[in-house]
Design a protein around this motif. Sequence first.
Motif: not given
Ligand code: TIU
Length: 225
Positions: A25, A30, A36, A40, A73, A130, A155-156, A158-160, A185
Amino acid sequence: MTMLVPAEPGPFAFEPDTTALLVIDMQRDFLEPGGFGAALGNDVSLLWSAVEPLQRVLAATRDAGMTVIHTREGHRPDMTDCPPAKLARGGFIGSESPNGRILIRGEYGHDIVDALAPAPGEIVLDKPGKGSFYATDLELMLRNRGVKSLIVTGVTTEVCVHTTVREANDRGFECLVLEDCCGSYFPEFHAVALRMIAAQGGIFGWVGTSVDLLEQLPVNVAAGA
Ligand code: TIU
């Protein structure tokens, strides 16, 4: 030839022939203003530290002839693949931005940043969630190529990246996450997410650095250098 990369919780062993680089991603939505991540309320500049190390890793994995997979994503233009629950908590999906509709396939912002553009022949995998395995044919492609190990970046953290590593680990793939080739982030989430992967004897996988990987990977194998 087996490579051994220093990592936590111990050396990560892999064979280039059965290992894929996963770049998750690294999309304008991002990393660039107006997308996106920015919508946020995040500081998107925090993700750019991953770009230069990733360029070096991409060059080495390309030279080694390894499988390279880039994920994105995003959703279909009619958003039929976007769960209402996801839309409700990320209400900007589908909205107009300077880079086109946010996280919509085919839009400029949905695509990968120029600095990490996929090379011809590399796999670009569109995913609605994700995790990279959810509602995609990633597992099928990896099994068809005999891939057993993944070098995970993007990235990120802790998420994807985290969701994908968890999915991969449950499917029996061994994952080395390159900490300097990931970004968040939230620096504290980045650090803790990486610790969670390698803790408990590597409960989800291994964590290492691009520098240590690049010391092991043969360079210019394809070019005969
Ligand atoms: N690619 C991914 O990590 N999607 C997210 O929405 N990440 C956020 O940290 N928001």
